[in-house]
Write a protein that holds these residues in place. Structure first.
Motif, PDB file in Angstrom:
ATOM      1  N   UNK A  73       0.792  -1.177   0.524  1.00 25.21           N
ATOM      2  CA  UNK A  73      -0.168   0.210   0.011  1.00 25.21           C
ATOM      3  C   UNK A  73       0.642   1.227   0.043  1.00 25.21           C
ATOM      4  N   UNK A  74       1.574   1.355   1.472  1.00 26.17           N
ATOM      5  CA  UNK A  74       2.321   2.698   1.288  1.00 26.17           C
ATOM      6  C   UNK A  74       3.745   3.067  -0.332  1.00 26.17           C
ATOM      7  N   UNK A  75       4.138   2.224  -0.503  1.00 26.62           N
ATOM      8  CA  UNK A  75       5.134   1.935  -1.898  1.00 26.62           C
ATOM      9  C   UNK A  75       4.535   2.481  -2.981  1.00 26.62           C
ATOM     10  N   UNK A  76       2.791   2.115  -3.110  1.00 21.96           N
ATOM     11  CA  UNK A  76       1.826   2.000  -4.149  1.00 21.96           C
ATOM     12  C   UNK A  76       1.653   3.430  -4.433  1.00 21.96           C
ATOM     13  N   UNK A  77       1.146   4.076  -3.054  1.00 15.07           N
ATOM     14  CA  UNK A  77       0.473   5.153  -3.053  1.00 15.07           C
ATOM     15  C   UNK A  77       2.056   6.464  -3.358  1.00 15.07           C
ATOM     16  N   UNK A  78       2.672   6.228  -2.760  1.00 12.10           N
ATOM     17  CA  UNK A  78       4.000   6.635  -3.071  1.00 12.10           C
ATOM     18  C   UNK A  78       4.295   7.103  -4.604  1.00 12.10           C
ATOM     19  N   UNK A  79       4.460   5.722  -5.107  1.00 13.84           N
ATOM     20  CA  UNK A  79       4.939   5.779  -6.882  1.00 13.84           C
ATOM     21  C   UNK A  79       3.647   6.437  -7.366  1.00 13.84           C
ATOM     22  N   UNK A  80       2.382   6.245  -7.233  1.00 15.63           N
ATOM     23  CA  UNK A  80       1.648   7.269  -8.022  1.00 15.63           C
ATOM     24  C   UNK A  80       1.821   8.267  -8.354  1.00 15.63           C
ATOM     25  N   UNK A  81       1.949   8.694  -6.684  1.00 13.71           N
ATOM     26  CA  UNK A  81       2.327  10.759  -6.510  1.00 13.71           C
ATOM     27  C   UNK A  81       3.298  11.615  -6.967  1.00 13.71           C
ATOM     28  N   UNK A  82       4.192  10.249  -6.695  1.00 12.20           N
ATOM     29  CA  UNK A  82       5.556  10.315  -7.524  1.00 12.20           C
ATOM     30  C   UNK A  82       5.062  10.860  -9.830  1.00 12.20           C
ATOM     31  N   UNK A  83       4.367   9.616  -9.871  1.00 13.73           N
ATOM     32  CA  UNK A  83       4.468   9.025 -11.156  1.00 13.73           C
ATOM     33  C   UNK A  83       2.843  10.064 -11.998  1.00 13.73           C
ATOM     34  N   UNK A  84       2.503  10.776 -11.055  1.00 12.03           N
ATOM     35  CA  UNK A  84       1.475  11.548 -12.010  1.00 12.03           C
ATOM     36  C   UNK A  84       2.095  13.163 -11.179  1.00 12.03           C
ATOM     37  N   UNK A  85       2.150  12.632 -10.202  1.00 11.36           N
ATOM     38  CA  UNK A  85       2.475  13.992  -9.929  1.00 11.36           C
ATOM     39  C   UNK A  85       3.110  15.220 -10.573  1.00 11.36           C
ATOM     40  N   UNK A  86       4.377  14.382 -10.846  1.00  8.49           N
ATOM     41  CA  UNK A  86       5.404  15.244 -11.261  1.00  8.49           C
ATOM     42  C   UNK A  86       5.270  16.220 -12.203  1.00  8.49           C
ATOM     43  N   UNK A  87       4.326  14.851 -13.535  1.00  3.68           N
ATOM     44  CA  UNK A  87       4.027  15.209 -14.909  1.00  3.68           C
ATOM     45  C   UNK A  87       3.042  16.179 -14.654  1.00  3.68           C
ATOM     46  N   UNK A  88       2.023  16.463 -13.789  1.00  2.00           N
ATOM     47  CA  UNK A  88       1.431  17.268 -13.104  1.00  2.00           C
ATOM     48  C   UNK A  88       1.909  18.708 -13.111  1.00  2.00           C
ATOM     49  N   UNK A  89       2.738  18.738 -11.716  1.00  2.00           N
ATOM     50  CA  UNK A  89       2.765  19.863 -11.081  1.00  2.00           C
ATOM     51  C   UNK A  89       4.088  20.258 -13.247  1.00  2.00           C
ATOM     52  N   UNK A  90       4.407  19.879 -14.177  1.00  2.00           N
ATOM     53  CA  UNK A  90       5.619  20.327 -14.958  1.00  2.00           C
ATOM     54  C   UNK A  90       4.351  21.084 -15.725  1.00  2.00           C
ATOM     55  N   UNK A  91       3.158  20.074 -15.432  1.00  2.00           N
ATOM     56  CA  UNK A  91       1.971  21.146 -16.698  1.00  2.00           C
ATOM     57  C   UNK A  91       1.722  22.506 -16.517  1.00  2.00           C
ATOM     58  N   UNK A  92       1.106  22.637 -14.668  1.00  2.00           N
ATOM     59  CA  UNK A  92       0.921  24.158 -14.544  1.00  2.00           C
ATOM     60  C   UNK A  92       1.551  24.516 -14.478  1.00  2.00           C
ATOM     61  N   UNK A  93       2.907  24.411 -14.006  1.00  2.00           N
ATOM     62  CA  UNK A  93       3.927  25.320 -13.923  1.00  2.00           C
ATOM     63  C   UNK A  93       4.837  25.589 -14.848  1.00  2.00           C
ATOM     64  N   UNK A  94       4.760  24.632 -15.976  1.00  2.00           N
ATOM     65  CA  UNK A  94       5.289  25.509 -17.767  1.00  2.00           C
ATOM     66  C   UNK A  94       4.577  25.136 -18.696  1.00  2.00           C
ATOM     67  N   UNK A  95       4.111  24.246 -18.431  1.00  2.00           N
ATOM     68  CA  UNK A  95       3.491  23.388 -20.407  1.00  2.00           C
ATOM     69  C   UNK A  95       1.676  24.713 -20.104  1.00  2.00           C
ATOM     70  N   UNK A  96       1.146  24.447 -19.505  1.00  2.00           N
ATOM     71  CA  UNK A  96       0.223  25.229 -19.338  1.00  2.00           C
ATOM     72  C   UNK A  96       0.008  26.654 -19.407  1.00  2.00           C
ATOM     73  N   UNK A  97       1.598  27.326 -18.846  1.00  2.00           N
ATOM     74  CA  UNK A  97       1.436  28.833 -19.180  1.00  2.00           C
ATOM     75  C   UNK A  97       2.020  28.866 -20.406  1.00  2.00           C
ATOM     76  N   UNK A  98       2.817  28.337 -21.137  1.00  2.00           N
ATOM     77  CA  UNK A  98       3.988  28.348 -22.155  1.00  2.00           C
ATOM     78  C   UNK A  98       2.506  28.649 -23.195  1.00  2.00           C
TER      79      UNK A  98
END
Length: 400
Positions: free
Chosen positions: A93-118
């Motif tokens: 459970x815990x490694x799965x949730x951590x993995x999902x937060x990283x695997x899905x969270x980092x692309x979302x962060x990149x999108x809202x920080x860079x790709x959407x403003x661009x």
């Protein structure tokens, strides 16, 4: 060996090539959908070309939009749900949730920080201005608008929520019972019942939140439309159940394709009896078509559309699953390239589409023709850009 045994052998090894192939196919349709909005004007997108077109083109734009919207994101959620149980059992459970937060969270962060403003900056120039991006970005952060500016990556946000919710349920209530040794044979009545559950849920949801309405705040780049979420949530859960109970192994090729072909044969004419027929009848009476009645409210039109959409979703999704499982369950060089890059394309395609559309907006051509010409050019370009970006190790780690 019987047919079911052959299916089990083909679907067990490795990454399940047919699901990878199905996902890159759907992502291509996502790009085409956003080009459809760019040139057809119906839907949410960063940039729309203000071009007139005749009733036939309008009908074809609407046909692609409705027929694709009915199933493609729901099928993505089904595939995601189907893959969750194995990952959760393997990691805990815990490694799965951590993995999902990283695997899905980092692309979302990149999108809202860079790709959407661009993309906003590019679209701002297209509107004839020179946007003050420093002031815009400051307001964007302070106002928390970035939380509602995920563009097409709203899918990752919802997938993250659903995945974490299932992991917590699994932690509190324990893993499901051991899988049956013999695949359970899926019945027609089960699929009809599934479609009715989706239809009823969609109708009730749209009484409160009409399909097509932006969730929380109307912002450029806020493409989250909760009115469509009934099929997404239901099919994510069904995907989990199909994996934990080996239900896909009990669906034969002819069974699934029968649903697929009958859905097309009946579903497309029934669609014409809905929105197009209603619009024609209203115009014949000298009135204005109330297309919005099909997308929300306690009205028969909304119930009709929700029911059509649900059955179309189930039939097309089932047919594509068995079609890809039986006919496209292999990975050559091209399929491997597409599988490696479809996620990157999903993340980066908005600015590519917007730039491409702006560059040719002065070209005089029918809107429908421009859409498909740009699709031929921009879909391969998006895959090539994704491939280039993935040569950077840190990008490849999170965009695969």
């Amino acid at each position: 060996m019987d047919a079911q045994g052959a299916v089990m052998e083909k679907t067990r090894p490795g990454r399940l090539a047919y699901l990878d192939n199905l996902r890159w196919f759907i992502i291509i349709l996502v790009v085409l959908m956003h080009l459809n909005v760019t040139y057809g004007g119906n839907g949410l997108w960063y940039y729309k070309e203000e071009a007139g077109y005749g009733p036939l083109s309008g009908l074809l734009f609407g046909l692609y939009g409705s027929l694709t919207q009915a199933w493609f994101m729901g099928l993505l959620f089904f595939i995601s749900g189907y893959l969750v149980p194995d990952s959760l059992e393997r990691k805990g459970v815990q490694p799965f949730i951590r993995g999902r937060l990283v695997r899905l969270g980092i692309p979302m962060l990149a999108y809202v920080a860079v790709i959407h403003p661009l993309t906003i900056w590019i679209a701002g120039f297209a509107a004839g201005g020179e946007p003050d991006m420093a002031a815009w970005y400051g307001h964007y952060v302070v106002s928390l608008d970035f939380l509602s500016s995920l563009g097409p990556l709203w899918f990752l946000m919802v997938l993250l929520i659903l995945s974490v919710a299932y992991a917590l349920w699994w932690a509190f209530f324990g893993q499901p019972a051991p899988r049956a040794q013999t695949p359970v044979k899926v019945r027609h009545l089960w699929l009809a019942g599934l479609a009715m559950v989706i239809a009823i849920a969609a109708f009730l949801l749209r009484v409160v939140e009409p399909a097509g309405a932006q969730f929380i705040k109307p912002l450029p780049g806020n493409f989250m439309q909760v009115g469509f979420f009934a099929s997404y949530v239901v099919l994510f859960v069904v995907g989990i159940l199909c994996r934990t109970h080996d239900l896909l192994d009990g669906i034969g090729y002819r069974f699934g394709m029968r649903w697929f072909w009958w859905t097309l044969i009946l579903g497309i004419p029934i669609w014409f009896l809905g929105i197009p027929a209603s619009a024609i009848a209203a115009e014949a009476r000298g009135g204005v078509p109330d297309i919005g009645a099909f997308f929300g409210g306690f009205r028969w039109q909304s119930a009709f559309y929700a029911t059509w959409e649900a059955f179309f979703c189930v039939g097309i999704s089932l047919g594509l699953i068995v079609l890809f499982r039986e006919k496209f369950n292999a990975e050559g060089r091209l399929a491997r390239f597409l599988s490696q890059n479809y996620f990157g394309v999903y993340v980066i395609h908005p600015p590519i589409i917007v730039v491409g559309a702006i560059l040719v907006r002065g070209v005089e051509a029918p809107a429908l023709l421009k859409m498909y010409v740009m699709a031929v050019l921009l879909v391969p370009l998006a895959f090539l850009v994704s491939h280039g970006l993935r040569q950077v190790p840190v990008i490849r780690r999170y965009f695969s």
